[in-house]
Write a protein that holds these residues in place. Structure first.
Motif, PDB file in Angstrom:
ATOM      1  N   ILE A  51       4.182  35.928  13.660  1.00  0.00           N
ATOM      2  CA  ILE A  51       3.186  37.004  13.673  1.00  0.00           C
ATOM      3  C   ILE A  51       3.807  38.249  13.041  1.00  0.00           C
ATOM      4  CG2 ILE A  51       1.866  38.547  15.179  1.00  0.00           C
ATOM      5  CD1 ILE A  51       1.548  36.163  17.100  1.00  0.00           C
ATOM      6  N   GLY A  52       3.034  38.875  12.149  1.00  0.00           N
ATOM      7  CA  GLY A  52       3.508  40.063  11.443  1.00  0.00           C
ATOM      8  C   GLY A  52       4.036  39.785  10.048  1.00  0.00           C
ATOM      9  N   ARG A  53       4.395  38.545   9.771  1.00  0.00           N
ATOM     10  CA  ARG A  53       4.869  38.175   8.429  1.00  0.00           C
ATOM     11  C   ARG A  53       3.694  38.080   7.471  1.00  0.00           C
ATOM     12  NH1 ARG A  53      10.453  38.206   7.735  1.00  0.00           N
ATOM     13  NH2 ARG A  53      11.365  37.511   9.678  1.00  0.00           N
ATOM     14  N   THR A  54       3.984  38.172   6.178  1.00  0.00           N
ATOM     15  CA  THR A  54       2.920  38.030   5.181  1.00  0.00           C
ATOM     16  C   THR A  54       3.059  36.694   4.460  1.00  0.00           C
ATOM     17  OG1 THR A  54       4.207  39.178   3.475  1.00  0.00           O
ATOM     18  CG2 THR A  54       2.687  40.509   4.803  1.00  0.00           C
ATOM     19  N   VAL A  55       1.913  36.190   4.010  1.00  0.00           N
ATOM     20  CA  VAL A  55       1.839  34.955   3.224  1.00  0.00           C
ATOM     21  C   VAL A  55       0.844  35.195   2.094  1.00  0.00           C
ATOM     22  CG1 VAL A  55       2.387  33.435   5.164  1.00  0.00           C
ATOM     23  CG2 VAL A  55       0.003  33.970   4.664  1.00  0.00           C
ATOM     24  N   ASP A  56       0.896  34.360   1.099  1.00  0.00           N
ATOM     25  CA  ASP A  56      -0.107  34.367   0.033  1.00  0.00           C
ATOM     26  C   ASP A  56      -0.947  33.108   0.194  1.00  0.00           C
ATOM     27  OD1 ASP A  56       0.729  36.760  -1.224  1.00  0.00           O
ATOM     28  OD2 ASP A  56       2.345  35.676  -2.227  1.00  0.00           O
ATOM     29  N   LEU A  57      -2.229  33.297   0.542  1.00  0.00           N
ATOM     30  CA  LEU A  57      -3.159  32.190   0.710  1.00  0.00           C
ATOM     31  C   LEU A  57      -3.815  31.892  -0.625  1.00  0.00           C
ATOM     32  CD1 LEU A  57      -4.806  30.206   2.471  1.00  0.00           C
ATOM     33  CD2 LEU A  57      -6.358  32.108   2.962  1.00  0.00           C
ATOM     34  N   VAL A  58      -3.787  30.634  -1.039  1.00  0.00           N
ATOM     35  CA  VAL A  58      -4.382  30.214  -2.305  1.00  0.00           C
ATOM     36  C   VAL A  58      -5.700  29.501  -1.985  1.00  0.00           C
ATOM     37  CG1 VAL A  58      -4.082  28.856  -4.400  1.00  0.00           C
ATOM     38  CG2 VAL A  58      -2.094  29.954  -3.324  1.00  0.00           C
ATOM     39  N   LEU A  59      -6.808  30.074  -2.449  1.00  0.00           N
ATOM     40  CA  LEU A  59      -8.130  29.505  -2.223  1.00  0.00           C
ATOM     41  C   LEU A  59      -8.729  29.038  -3.540  1.00  0.00           C
ATOM     42  CD1 LEU A  59      -9.576  32.236   0.151  1.00  0.00           C
ATOM     43  CD2 LEU A  59      -8.916  29.916   0.786  1.00  0.00           C
ATOM     44  N   PRO A  60      -9.605  28.026  -3.497  1.00  0.00           N
ATOM     45  CA  PRO A  60     -10.306  27.653  -4.726  1.00  0.00           C
ATOM     46  C   PRO A  60     -11.268  28.763  -5.111  1.00  0.00           C
ATOM     47  CG  PRO A  60     -11.161  26.423  -2.857  1.00  0.00           C
ATOM     48  CD  PRO A  60     -10.005  27.221  -2.356  1.00  0.00           C
ATOM     49  N   GLY A  61     -11.240  29.167  -6.357  1.00  0.00           N
ATOM     50  CA  GLY A  61     -12.124  30.232  -6.820  1.00  0.00           C
ATOM     51  C   GLY A  61     -13.259  29.689  -7.659  1.00  0.00           C
ATOM     52  N   MET A  62     -14.003  30.592  -8.241  1.00  0.00           N
ATOM     53  CA  MET A  62     -15.134  30.215  -9.088  1.00  0.00           C
ATOM     54  C   MET A  62     -14.624  29.653 -10.408  1.00  0.00           C
ATOM     55  SD  MET A  62     -17.594  31.152  -7.097  1.00  0.00           S
ATOM     56  CE  MET A  62     -19.063  31.265  -8.072  1.00  0.00           C
ATOM     57  N   GLY A  63     -15.292  28.643 -10.916  1.00  0.00           N
ATOM     58  CA  GLY A  63     -14.956  28.077 -12.216  1.00  0.00           C
ATOM     59  C   GLY A  63     -13.615  27.380 -12.262  1.00  0.00           C
ATOM     60  N   GLY A  64     -13.112  26.896 -11.121  1.00  0.00           N
ATOM     61  CA  GLY A  64     -11.853  26.172 -11.104  1.00  0.00           C
ATOM     62  C   GLY A  64     -10.617  27.045 -11.004  1.00  0.00           C
ATOM     63  N   ALA A  65     -10.783  28.362 -11.083  1.00  0.00           N
ATOM     64  CA  ALA A  65      -9.641  29.268 -10.964  1.00  0.00           C
ATOM     65  C   ALA A  65      -9.226  29.371  -9.505  1.00  0.00           C
ATOM     66  CB  ALA A  65     -10.010  30.650 -11.491  1.00  0.00           C
ATOM     67  N   GLU A  66      -7.952  29.682  -9.265  1.00  0.00           N
ATOM     68  CA  GLU A  66      -7.474  29.874  -7.902  1.00  0.00           C
ATOM     69  C   GLU A  66      -7.514  31.349  -7.544  1.00  0.00           C
ATOM     70  OE1 GLU A  66      -3.588  28.066  -7.869  1.00  0.00           O
ATOM     71  OE2 GLU A  66      -4.442  26.187  -7.129  1.00  0.00           O
ATOM     72  N   LEU A  67      -7.785  31.618  -6.298  1.00  0.00           N
ATOM     73  CA  LEU A  67      -7.834  32.976  -5.775  1.00  0.00           C
ATOM     74  C   LEU A  67      -6.662  33.123  -4.812  1.00  0.00           C
ATOM     75  CD1 LEU A  67      -9.299  35.666  -5.341  1.00  0.00           C
ATOM     76  CD2 LEU A  67     -10.753  34.508  -3.681  1.00  0.00           C
ATOM     77  N   GLU A  68      -5.718  34.002  -5.136  1.00  0.00           N
ATOM     78  CA  GLU A  68      -4.536  34.202  -4.303  1.00  0.00           C
ATOM     79  C   GLU A  68      -4.676  35.522  -3.553  1.00  0.00           C
ATOM     80  OE1 GLU A  68       0.214  34.736  -4.943  1.00  0.00           O
ATOM     81  OE2 GLU A  68      -0.811  33.222  -6.146  1.00  0.00           O
ATOM     82  N   THR A 128      -3.033  37.978  -0.465  1.00  0.00           N
ATOM     83  CA  THR A 128      -1.953  38.308   0.459  1.00  0.00           C
ATOM     84  C   THR A 128      -2.555  38.597   1.819  1.00  0.00           C
ATOM     85  OG1 THR A 128      -0.606  39.211  -1.332  1.00  0.00           O
ATOM     86  CG2 THR A 128      -0.021  39.875   0.907  1.00  0.00           C
ATOM     87  N   ALA A 129      -1.936  38.040   2.858  1.00  0.00           N
ATOM     88  CA  ALA A 129      -2.470  38.186   4.211  1.00  0.00           C
ATOM     89  C   ALA A 129      -1.329  38.278   5.209  1.00  0.00           C
ATOM     90  CB  ALA A 129      -3.362  36.985   4.547  1.00  0.00           C
ATOM     91  N   VAL A 172      -5.032  34.692   9.807  1.00  0.00           N
ATOM     92  CA  VAL A 172      -4.432  35.678   8.908  1.00  0.00           C
ATOM     93  C   VAL A 172      -5.470  36.742   8.572  1.00  0.00           C
ATOM     94  CG1 VAL A 172      -2.697  34.126   7.916  1.00  0.00           C
ATOM     95  CG2 VAL A 172      -4.935  34.285   6.848  1.00  0.00           C
ATOM     96  N   GLN A 173      -5.016  37.988   8.478  1.00  0.00           N
ATOM     97  CA  GLN A 173      -5.862  39.119   8.087  1.00  0.00           C
ATOM     98  C   GLN A 173      -5.524  39.465   6.646  1.00  0.00           C
ATOM     99  OE1 GLN A 173      -8.154  40.721  10.116  1.00  0.00           O
ATOM    100  NE2 GLN A 173      -7.728  39.182  11.667  1.00  0.00           N
ATOM    101  N   PHE A 174      -6.558  39.541   5.792  1.00  0.00           N
ATOM    102  CA  PHE A 174      -6.347  39.804   4.373  1.00  0.00           C
ATOM    103  C   PHE A 174      -5.939  41.252   4.129  1.00  0.00           C
ATOM    104  CE2 PHE A 174      -9.804  36.420   3.790  1.00  0.00           C
ATOM    105  CZ  PHE A 174      -8.868  35.402   3.825  1.00  0.00           C
ATOM    106  N   MET A 175      -5.057  41.422   3.153  1.00  0.00           N
ATOM    107  CA  MET A 175      -4.644  42.743   2.679  1.00  0.00           C
ATOM    108  C   MET A 175      -5.032  42.818   1.199  1.00  0.00           C
ATOM    109  SD  MET A 175      -0.948  43.152   4.503  1.00  0.00           S
ATOM    110  CE  MET A 175      -0.334  41.495   4.270  1.00  0.00           C
ATOM    111  N   ILE A 176      -6.272  43.212   0.952  1.00  0.00           N
ATOM    112  CA  ILE A 176      -6.799  43.196  -0.414  1.00  0.00           C
ATOM    113  C   ILE A 176      -6.903  44.619  -0.925  1.00  0.00           C
ATOM    114  CG2 ILE A 176      -8.719  42.521  -1.894  1.00  0.00           C
ATOM    115  CD1 ILE A 176      -9.392  40.365   0.176  1.00  0.00           C
ATOM    116  N   ALA A 177      -6.128  44.920  -1.960  1.00  0.00           N
ATOM    117  CA  ALA A 177      -6.156  46.251  -2.562  1.00  0.00           C
ATOM    118  C   ALA A 177      -6.962  46.266  -3.858  1.00  0.00           C
ATOM    119  CB  ALA A 177      -4.732  46.743  -2.828  1.00  0.00           C
ATOM    120  N   GLU A 178      -6.947  45.161  -4.577  1.00  0.00           N
ATOM    121  CA  GLU A 178      -7.612  45.106  -5.874  1.00  0.00           C
ATOM    122  C   GLU A 178      -9.094  44.772  -5.733  1.00  0.00           C
ATOM    123  OE1 GLU A 178      -5.659  42.519  -8.618  1.00  0.00           O
ATOM    124  OE2 GLU A 178      -3.676  43.229  -8.031  1.00  0.00           O
ATOM    125  N   GLN A 179      -9.919  45.535  -6.429  1.00  0.00           N
ATOM    126  CA  GLN A 179     -11.366  45.328  -6.377  1.00  0.00           C
ATOM    127  C   GLN A 179     -11.762  43.970  -6.967  1.00  0.00           C
ATOM    128  OE1 GLN A 179     -13.297  47.236  -4.660  1.00  0.00           O
ATOM    129  NE2 GLN A 179     -15.119  46.063  -5.093  1.00  0.00           N
TER     130      GLN A 179
END
Length: 125
Positions: free
Chosen positions: A51-68, A70-71, A87-94
């Motif tokens: 608990i408290g550590r960060t990970v990068d979750l890789v999800l399937p995105g639109m059009g076959g691209a992956e969505l990474e 940080t959480a 995991v709680q997402f830490m999303i800075a980029e729009q």
């Protein structure tokens, strides 16, 4: 199949998506079982961190691209299959936020197996 599932103030969509997370110790296979705009619930056969550590979750995105995404690991519970991890997402980029919203909209557009009692709703925060 996707279905709405409330977890506290977070409205997660039930899914079954095998994927992976990147940790300080390397990649681990996980299954995402619930997803929202702010968090994910995953099941992993092996530990992915504390608990408290960060990970990068890789999800399937639109059009076959992956969505990474940080959480931060918010909760870990032992289950029969190994560990249930929130995991709680830490999303800075729009662009990342928009890609996650698009993925959630796609999941909500599905029929959900025809077992819903109420229409699906997406909360974009």
């Amino acid at each position: 199949m996707a279905e709405l599932n409330r977890a506290g103030n977070d409205h997660r969509i039930r899914v079954t998506t095998p994927t992976r997370v990147r940790t300080a110790d390397g990649e681990r296979e996980v299954t995402v079982v619930a997803l929202s705009a702010r968090s994910a619930l995953m099941v992993s056969a092996e530990p992915i961190g504390e608990i408290g550590r960060t990970v990068d979750l890789v999800l399937p995105g639109m059009g076959g691209a992956e969505l990474e995404i940080t959480a931060g690991i918010a909760r870990i519970d032992k289950v029969k299959e190994g560990s249930a991890i929130v995991v709680q997402f830490m999303i800075a980029e729009q662009t990342t936020r928009r890609a996650l919203s698009d993925l959630l909209a796609l999941l909500l557009a599905g029929d959900g197996g025809g077992t819903r009692r109420h229409p699906r709703v997406i909360y974009d925060v």
